[in-house]
Write a protein that holds these residues in place. Structure first.
Motif, mmCIF file in Angstrom:
data_model
loop_
_atom_site.group_PDB
_atom_site.id
_atom_site.type_symbol
_atom_site.label_atom_id
_atom_site.label_comp_id
_atom_site.label_asym_id
_atom_site.label_seq_id
_atom_site.Cartn_x
_atom_site.Cartn_y
_atom_site.Cartn_z
ATOM 1 N N GLU A 1 0.862 -1.260 -0.215
ATOM 2 C CA GLU A 1 -0.156 -0.081 0.121
ATOM 3 C C GLU A 1 0.871 1.250 0.026
ATOM 4 N N ALA A 2 2.190 1.271 0.142
ATOM 5 C CA ALA A 2 3.024 2.388 0.226
ATOM 6 C C ALA A 2 3.163 3.170 -0.965
ATOM 7 N N ASP A 3 3.009 4.559 -0.929
ATOM 8 C CA ASP A 3 3.245 5.167 -2.242
ATOM 9 C C ASP A 3 5.023 5.206 -2.509
ATOM 10 N N ARG A 4 5.685 5.070 -1.771
ATOM 11 C CA ARG A 4 7.384 4.889 -2.437
ATOM 12 C C ARG A 4 7.826 4.064 -1.523
ATOM 13 N N LEU A 5 8.941 3.201 -1.928
ATOM 14 C CA LEU A 5 9.410 2.290 -1.367
ATOM 15 C C LEU A 5 11.040 2.598 -1.366
#
Length: 218
Positions: free
Chosen positions: A42-46
């Motif tokens: 669900e993260a927008d950036r990793l």
């Protein structure tokens, strides 16, 4: 609220990466250190950092099921791989007696060969300390940085990518090696931006505002 997930697989100085990202984050961005698959999805950036040996890293990723998850997460959102987190994205490393990696980028990881430096003395391995990166092309993560920015390195192995088009930056240490790679929303560096003072913080600043596209405005 936008989420930046730092992938926690127990390898290296993860908390210093988190602190550097928090320093550069905007209001409305939160930085999480996590190994939870649902949170990562669900993260927008990793951000995929790490230090240590490739074999230990692959074992740690496998024990968390992240070796199967990560390849699917590098194609649809900004993804930053740092140091060991760059190497693990390749296909194979000769470290740890030889180990297969995630295979996200074509190429391999090999130890620096024994070479003489400019003064005729053997170059020290690991390559440790400050060195310049020569950007290859106008990638958004280079914006606002000097023409040949300084970054901090600590590594005995370097990536040997198959595709020249994947190379986003080069560094000289007895040879010219690919110190940064980029493909789509994926960007990786062999150095430690969190230890690289103003240049490192600027690169993290750019990543936190990058839309995942290639050359263009940040």
């Amino acid at each position: 609220m936008e989420t930046i997930a730092v992938i926690d697989y127990g390898m290296g100085n993860l908390h210093s990466v988190v602190r550097a990202l928090e320093h550069e984050a905007d209001i409305g961005q939160r930085v999480l250190l996590t190994d939870d698959p649902d949170t990562l999805r669900e993260a927008d950036r990793l951000v995929f950092p790490g230090q240590g040996a490739a074999g230990d890293a692959m074992q740690a990723l496998g024990s968390r099921g992240l070796d199967r998850l990560l390849p699917a997460l590098t194609a649809d959102r900004p993804f930053l791989g740092l140091c060991l987190g760059q190497q693990i994205l390749m296909q194979h490393s000769e470290e740890s007696g030889g180990v297969d990696l995630l295979g996200i980028l074509p190429g391999r990881v090999a130890r620096f060969p024994e070479r003489e430096g400019p003064e005729g003395r053997p170059l020290k391995i690991p390559h440790m300390g400050w060195n310049r990166v020569l950007p290859a092309g106008d990638h958004p993560l280079w914006h606002g940085l000097p023409e040949t920015p300084w970054f901090y390195f600590v590594h005995s192995y370097r990536v040997l990518p198959e595709n020249e088009a994947d190379v986003a930056g080069r560094t000289d240490y007895g040879e010219t090696f690919a110190s940064a790679l980029a493909r789509g929303p994926l960007f990786t560096m062999q150095c430690h931006p969190e230890k690289s003072a103003a240049c490192g913080l600027r690169l993290l600043h750019n990543f936190l505002r990058w839309d995942g596209e290639g050359p263009g405005a940040v």
